[in-house]
Write an enzyme that holds these catalytic residues in place. Sequence first.
Site, PDB file in Angstrom:
ATOM      1  N   ASP A  23       0.854  -1.179   0.000  1.00 59.24           N
ATOM      2  CA  ASP A  23       0.000   0.000   0.000  1.00 59.24           C
ATOM      3  C   ASP A  23       0.897   1.239   0.000  1.00 59.24           C
ATOM      4  O   ASP A  23       2.105   1.154   0.281  1.00 59.24           O
ATOM      5  CB  ASP A  23      -0.876  -0.049   1.251  1.00 59.24           C
ATOM      6  CG  ASP A  23      -1.806   1.130   1.381  1.00 59.24           C
ATOM      7  OD1 ASP A  23      -2.331   1.598   0.363  1.00 59.24           O
ATOM      8  OD2 ASP A  23      -2.003   1.596   2.515  1.00 59.24           O
ATOM      9  N   ASP A  25      -0.344   4.920   1.133  1.00 61.71           N
ATOM     10  CA  ASP A  25      -0.619   5.807   2.260  1.00 61.71           C
ATOM     11  C   ASP A  25      -0.455   5.077   3.588  1.00 61.71           C
ATOM     12  O   ASP A  25      -1.024   4.004   3.800  1.00 61.71           O
ATOM     13  CB  ASP A  25      -2.038   6.367   2.151  1.00 61.71           C
ATOM     14  CG  ASP A  25      -2.229   7.207   0.902  1.00 61.71           C
ATOM     15  OD1 ASP A  25      -1.667   8.310   0.850  1.00 61.71           O
ATOM     16  OD2 ASP A  25      -2.915   6.753  -0.028  1.00 61.71           O
TER      17      ASP A  25
END
Length: 224
Positions: A23, A25
């Site tokens: 991922d 963020d």
Amino acid sequence: MLDETLQDLDTPTLSKPGLLVMDVDSTLIDEEVIDQLGEAAGCGDEIAAVTERAMRGELEFCDALRARVALLRGLPVSVFDTVHDGLHFTNGALKLIDTLHEHGWKVGVVSGGFHEVVDRLAEDAHIDFWLANRLEVADGVLTGQVVGDIVCKTVKLHALQAWSKRIGVPMSQTVAVGDGANDIPMIQAAGLGIAFCAKPKTQLAAHHAINERDLTRVLPLIRP
């Protein structure tokens, strides 16, 4: 978190080509880009509260993203420069990527954030594959709409599978790293799934959990 005593039996190894997908963020970087955009739009607290609930799995991600993006309407596209320049790679992120590349691995990122920022981060970090949402722009300002399909949990899973197939790496040689509920399917599908400073649901679903903001902690979990 699953029983760690089982994880050494068939975990990925650095001695063969592999793929790590993470991922963006709060994983690759310390910040949540949508929250930073919200600050620029003057509604940072409101957007951050929705982000937190979505990452905990309390809200449907696509609906939550559309609601937050709608609040960005009217922001000039120059805001992406400002936000990008204020982002910080998570401690150990670049070392993790470089080490994997030295062992012939590929690295991808999948983001519920936005190409307008992720493209630059991927270039900065020498990422091999990346996928993110794209914001609609008209006359130099954001319209408050997302263009195309939203990168949801299923899209993240499919990206992991597609990239693995593209480079001829079996799923047993993949690693997935994330913090939110929308990362759970790819974390569970990977040969090694890691919850990184993650929400409770994600930690319960992962093979391993790292609760220190240092991405080099991923490396000891991969067999030499």
